[in-house]
Design a protein around this motif. Structure first.
Motif, short mmCIF file in Angstrom:
data_model
loop_
_atom_site.label_atom_id
_atom_site.label_comp_id
_atom_site.label_asym_id
_atom_site.label_seq_id
_atom_site.Cartn_x
_atom_site.Cartn_y
_atom_site.Cartn_z
N VAL A 66 -2.21 40.61 56.48
CA VAL A 66 -1.84 41.57 57.52
C VAL A 66 -0.98 40.93 58.61
O VAL A 66 -0.91 41.41 59.72
CB VAL A 66 -3.09 42.24 58.16
N ARG A 67 -0.31 39.85 58.25
CA ARG A 67 0.50 39.17 59.26
C ARG A 67 1.76 39.96 59.61
O ARG A 67 2.38 39.71 60.65
CB ARG A 67 0.89 37.78 58.76
N ASN A 68 2.14 40.90 58.77
CA ASN A 68 3.34 41.70 59.01
C ASN A 68 2.96 43.00 59.70
O ASN A 68 2.26 43.84 59.13
CB ASN A 68 4.04 41.99 57.67
N ARG A 69 3.46 43.20 60.90
CA ARG A 69 3.10 44.38 61.69
C ARG A 69 3.67 45.67 61.09
O ARG A 69 3.21 46.76 61.45
CB ARG A 69 3.64 44.23 63.12
N ARG B 277 -1.22 48.18 55.82
CA ARG B 277 -2.46 47.42 56.02
C ARG B 277 -2.65 47.09 57.50
O ARG B 277 -3.74 47.26 58.06
CB ARG B 277 -2.43 46.12 55.21
N TYR B 278 -1.60 46.58 58.11
CA TYR B 278 -1.70 46.20 59.52
C TYR B 278 -2.02 47.42 60.37
O TYR B 278 -2.90 47.38 61.25
CB TYR B 278 -0.39 45.56 59.99
N GLU B 279 -1.32 48.50 60.10
CA GLU B 279 -1.53 49.72 60.89
C GLU B 279 -2.95 50.23 60.75
O GLU B 279 -3.56 50.69 61.73
CB GLU B 279 -0.52 50.79 60.43
N ASP C 299 -5.28 47.94 62.75
CA ASP C 299 -5.01 48.13 64.18
C ASP C 299 -5.59 49.43 64.71
O ASP C 299 -5.83 49.57 65.91
CB ASP C 299 -3.49 48.09 64.41
N ASN D 110 0.42 37.93 65.34
CA ASN D 110 0.06 39.25 64.83
C ASN D 110 -1.41 39.31 64.41
O ASN D 110 -2.09 40.31 64.66
CB ASN D 110 0.95 39.61 63.63
N ILE D 111 -1.90 38.25 63.78
CA ILE D 111 -3.30 38.23 63.36
C ILE D 111 -4.23 38.17 64.56
O ILE D 111 -5.20 38.91 64.66
CB ILE D 111 -3.55 37.04 62.40
N LEU E 213 -4.85 41.37 66.44
CA LEU E 213 -5.80 42.31 65.85
C LEU E 213 -7.24 41.91 66.19
O LEU E 213 -8.09 42.77 66.47
CB LEU E 213 -5.63 42.36 64.32
#
Length: 602
Positions: free
Chosen positions: A199-202, A206-208, A211, A235-236, A239
């Motif tokens: 989830v390192r990519n905003r 997955r990240y969304e 978050d 980014n990590i 979160l």
């Protein structure tokens, strides 16, 4: 902005609740008692303050791991694992990033945290999100080692994310329409995310999802919080602990000296910022006596028929290759299959010849028919003989033979299974046809019965096989990451014997070039998963898949000299990537060295 990023942090084992006030990590039980005496003038509800007063009192009065006594007969907890769990529970507030190096037991550390919370009855709803193949293993370990009953999204009794309070699930299942709504419809006391680097990519779904989830505490796990870019870490962390590192612009302005090379500045200050949220143990800092890894790589001269088969397949690939359609995928597969087993090649060719859609020319059909005739002339392969020798040598040294044999192809897998059965061994087969439960069952049978586990790469990542210490790579993936993932199944914490890895390769084939030029250049068998990922990242990031690059170098060579030069060029590229990865490692050390990751004694 996620809902949880606006909440006040009211600490009891790091818990947090909703408030209009600014976040604060300094609210203590005595403060709440004062507010209660003043009639709740702070604006917090009387009920909330009563609850938090009780919970904070428990935490401050008993800052020790009470649940250890209950599980001491189930699992042996190591010092660094106890220290990590203790720090996460009592010193890190609303969550922690467990960033131990590979193989040190991050799952155990988080399991201990969840057990303590469950034992104290302070937290009730837990959502554990993992890569799909690891969900059943998480469920099993939480039950067997910590006595925690979690339902998995693959279980028949799973009724949805809104129907259970303790769930282990695939993160990709959770992000799907329908499941996503259920996940977001409730508040979770605790969110766990394994392999958090995914989830390192905003800009990903997955990240969304992570978050947006409403949770009280977050515990993430990854051995590689920084992969290609310092902003991975930002980014990590954002979160786990929203706002801790400021905005992204503020973070880059304060800590990034050069975006292109991810050079850092103000390292001491960044360490100080990370101190309240990150836990990291290194192998050399633990008291674990890791066993030796012995890797034996031999190339064997193929028989005349095997050599003829390899040359015929390679000639066919070079003459018939076309990147304009899906044919290139078949060609790449053929080049891998021909060094695995004749049976694997035969399966692909047979399917092609049986098609009547005129997708192959008469000339190509004749070539394929000639290849099949060569296959028919091969009775026993060189690799079969070598595998027989390895298993026989094991018989001479141990009471019960137990070995894992990896191959990429189902027909080869069947051929190996037939061979080991003829020689009197029990054969256990695991491949992608089995469900996660089915894989668990077969691995359990292998553990109890011994014999030979013949596996495809469907279990090369995430499965624990350290009860076995012998592995055979019957055929070698061109991507070195996959090789290390295989070895990592047996060479991990809990392995108390020397690890033996046998790599089988045929002389004069692509396997020999990959072994000699590519694996050798990056010193594969002394690399960690994290190191390999960094070495390979430039190729992957540029859109050039590693295996496809190997194939192109092989296909485009007109003769043996050009083939040698092609692989030498690729080896030079890898060497440059290795140097860049070493610079990144130096960068990591500038952030992480002298960092009090695990804190004091538990």
């Amino acid at each position: 902005m996620s809902f949880h990023s606006t909440k006040i942090h009211l600490w009891e084992l790091g818990g947090r609740d909703v408030s209009e006030h600014e976040p604060s990590a300094n609210i203590q039980a005595d403060d709440i008692e004062t507010v209660l005496e003043n009639g709740g003038s702070s604006g917090l509800s009387q009920h909330l303050l009563n609850v938090e007063s009780r919970r904070l009192g428990i935490a401050q009065g008993e800052q020790e791991l009470l649940a250890v006594e209950e599980i001491k007969d189930r699992i042996k907890l190591l010092d660094h694992q106890l220290n990590a769990a203790h720090r996460a529970l009592f010193r890190m507030g609303s969550g922690a990033l467990f960033a131990d190096e590979v193989g040190l037991g991050k799952t155990i550390e988080i399991g201990m945290v969840l057990k303590e919370m469950d034992f104290r009855e302070t937290h009730h709803s837990f959502l554990v999100l993992t890569p799909a193949q690891l969900a059943p293993q998480w469920q099993k370990e939480l039950k067997n080692k910590f006595g925690l009953e979690f339902v998995c999204n693959y279980d028949d009794e799973f009724s949805g994310f809104d129907a259970h309070d303790k769930i282990v699930a695939s993160v990709d299942t959770a992000k799907m329409s329908g499941s996503r709504e259920e996940v977001l419809s409730r508040r979770w006391d605790v969110l766990v995310l394994d392999e958090a680097h995914y989830v390192r990519n905003r800009d990903t779904i997955r990240y969304e999802l992570i978050d947006t989830i409403d949770y009280g505490q977050a515990f993430f796990a990854t051995a590689t919080p920084i992969q290609n870019d310092i902003t991975d870490l930002y980014n990590i962390i954002n979160l786990v602990r929203p706002g801790l590192l400021g905005t992204k612009d503020e973070f880059e302005r304060r800590f990034v000296a050069d975006k292109e090379t991810s050079q850092i500045k103000n390292a001491d200050e960044l360490q100080k910022r990370l101190q309240p949220v990150m836990i990291r143990n290194r192998r050399e800092e633990t008291k674990i006596d890791f066993t030796n890894r012995r890797v034996q790589t031999n190339t064997f001269e193929p028989s005349a028929s095997e050599q003829k088969l390899y040359e015929s397949v390679t000639d066919f690939v070079r003459s018939s290759y076309s990147s304009a359609n899906a044919r290139h995928l078949v060609m790449l597969t053929l080049e891998k299959e021909v060094v695995s087993s004749p049976r694997a090649v035969d399966g692909t060719i047979s399917r092609w010849l049986e098609r009547d859609d005129h997708s192959i020319s008469r000339s190509e059909r004749n070539q394929l028919s000639a290849i099949r005739e060569t296959i028919d002339s091969i009775d026993t392969t060189t690799k079969q003989k070598r595998l027989s020798n390895i298993l026989g040598s094991l018989d001479d040294q141990v009471e019960e033979t137990q070995a894992v044999v990896f191959t990429q192809f189902r027909p080869t897998q069947q051929e190996i299974a037939e061979q080991v059965r003829r020689e009197g061994y029990t054969a256990h087969i695991v491949n992608g046809d089995l469900s996660s439960r089915g894989k668990e069952r077969v691995v359990g049978e292998f553990k109890s019965e011994g014999g030979v586990l013949i596996a495809t790469d469907s279990i090369s990542e995430g499965r624990n096989l350290q009860f076995c210490n012998v592995m055979v790579n019957y055929d070698l993936p061109w991507n070195p990451m996959k090789v290390e993932q295989r070895i990592g199944r047996i060479d991990r914490i809990g392995q108390d014997r020397e690890v033996f890895v046998f790599n089988l390769a045929l002389e004069g084939t692509v396997e020999e070039h990959v072994l000699d030029k590519l694996y050798g250049k990056i010193n594969l068998f002394n690399q960690s998963i994290g190191g390999l990922r960094e070495i390979l990242s430039r190729m992957e990031k540029s859109g050039s898949d590693f295996e496809r690059e190997v194939f192109e170098r092989l296909r485009s060579a007109d003769d043996a000299v050009e083939l040698e030069n092609n692989f030498e060029e690729m080896a030079v590229d890898l060497e440059e990537n290795k140097e860049a990865a070493e610079k990144m490692d130096d960068f990591n050390k500038s952030v992480f060295d002298n960092f009090e990751f695990t804190g004091g004694e538990a």
